[in-house]
Design a protein around this motif. Structure first.
Motif, mmCIF file in Angstrom:
data_model
loop_
_atom_site.group_PDB
_atom_site.id
_atom_site.type_symbol
_atom_site.label_atom_id
_atom_site.label_comp_id
_atom_site.label_asym_id
_atom_site.label_seq_id
_atom_site.Cartn_x
_atom_site.Cartn_y
_atom_site.Cartn_z
ATOM 1 N N LEU A 137 0.827 -1.209 0.000
ATOM 2 C CA LEU A 137 0.000 0.000 0.000
ATOM 3 C C LEU A 137 0.858 1.255 0.000
ATOM 4 C CD1 LEU A 137 -2.795 1.334 0.116
ATOM 5 C CD2 LEU A 137 -2.704 1.085 2.608
ATOM 6 N N MET A 138 1.924 1.255 0.783
ATOM 7 C CA MET A 138 2.823 2.415 0.807
ATOM 8 C C MET A 138 3.417 2.657 -0.586
ATOM 9 S SD MET A 138 2.491 3.567 3.759
ATOM 10 C CE MET A 138 3.668 4.854 3.513
ATOM 11 N N CYS A 139 3.804 1.587 -1.245
ATOM 12 C CA CYS A 139 4.356 1.715 -2.604
ATOM 13 C C CYS A 139 3.291 2.236 -3.571
ATOM 14 C CB CYS A 139 4.910 0.379 -3.074
ATOM 15 S SG CYS A 139 6.373 -0.177 -2.172
ATOM 16 N N LEU A 140 2.065 1.742 -3.427
ATOM 17 C CA LEU A 140 0.970 2.239 -4.269
ATOM 18 C C LEU A 140 0.789 3.741 -4.064
ATOM 19 C CD1 LEU A 140 -1.818 -0.476 -3.823
ATOM 20 C CD2 LEU A 140 -0.373 -0.099 -5.830
ATOM 21 N N CYS A 141 0.872 4.174 -2.820
ATOM 22 C CA CYS A 141 0.699 5.595 -2.507
ATOM 23 C C CYS A 141 1.813 6.446 -3.105
ATOM 24 C CB CYS A 141 0.632 5.800 -0.993
ATOM 25 S SG CYS A 141 -0.886 5.171 -0.248
ATOM 26 N N ARG A 142 2.957 5.840 -3.349
ATOM 27 C CA ARG A 142 4.067 6.550 -4.000
ATOM 28 C C ARG A 142 3.947 6.519 -5.514
ATOM 29 N NH1 ARG A 142 7.046 3.470 -0.046
ATOM 30 N NH2 ARG A 142 7.458 4.821 1.714
ATOM 31 N N ARG A 156 -6.673 0.321 -7.882
ATOM 32 C CA ARG A 156 -5.547 0.721 -7.035
ATOM 33 C C ARG A 156 -5.602 2.214 -6.726
ATOM 34 N NH1 ARG A 156 -0.887 -1.697 -9.479
ATOM 35 N NH2 ARG A 156 0.520 -0.136 -8.657
ATOM 36 N N THR A 157 -6.097 3.016 -7.662
ATOM 37 C CA THR A 157 -6.241 4.455 -7.419
ATOM 38 C C THR A 157 -7.244 4.704 -6.303
ATOM 39 O OG1 THR A 157 -5.704 4.925 -9.720
ATOM 40 C CG2 THR A 157 -6.801 6.671 -8.470
ATOM 41 N N LEU A 202 -5.353 5.255 7.004
ATOM 42 C CA LEU A 202 -4.377 4.161 6.965
ATOM 43 C C LEU A 202 -2.991 4.666 6.640
ATOM 44 C CD1 LEU A 202 -6.182 1.211 5.143
ATOM 45 C CD2 LEU A 202 -5.318 1.247 7.473
ATOM 46 N N VAL A 203 -2.930 5.746 5.863
ATOM 47 C CA VAL A 203 -1.666 6.340 5.444
ATOM 48 C C VAL A 203 -1.706 7.815 5.779
ATOM 49 C CG1 VAL A 203 -0.168 6.822 3.475
ATOM 50 C CG2 VAL A 203 -1.429 4.677 3.566
ATOM 51 N N LYS A 204 -0.585 8.298 6.310
ATOM 52 C CA LYS A 204 -0.480 9.726 6.600
ATOM 53 C C LYS A 204 0.660 10.323 5.801
ATOM 54 C CE LYS A 204 -2.370 9.191 11.109
ATOM 55 N NZ LYS A 204 -2.805 9.974 12.186
#
Length: 86
Positions: free
Chosen positions: A32-37, A71-72, A83-85
């Motif tokens: 998920l972190m990689c997706l956010c990047r 994924r978007t 979940l992500v900050k």
């Protein structure tokens, strides 16, 4: 792609914010972190040393758990529910 650091809140908590019912595995959090990047499956696989098919399974599982279809949408929902900050 986004290059500033992001932090995950884990997704494994039992109480608190809206993400409390969303349970991601540690590896799903990594993906998920990689997706956010903005990384592609191939790039995620390289950085986490996993096969492309494994990344696809993790992305599918993340989407299912976040109740989204892409994924978007997963990235947007991850930020929305905390979940992500940034």
């Amino acid at each position: 792609p986004v290059t500033h650091p992001l932090k995950t809140t884990g997704g494994m908590s039992n109480s608190g914010p809206p993400h409390s019912k969303i349970r991601l595995t540690p590896r799903e959090n990594d993906v998920l972190m990689c997706l956010c990047r903005g990384q592609s499956n191939k790039d995620i696989g390289r950085s986490l040393e996993l096969q492309d098919v494994t990344i696809k399974l993790h992305v599918r599982s993340i989407c299912r758990k976040l109740e989204v279809t892409s994924r978007t949408q997963a990235v947007l929902k991850a930020f929305e529910v905390g979940l992500v900050k940034r």
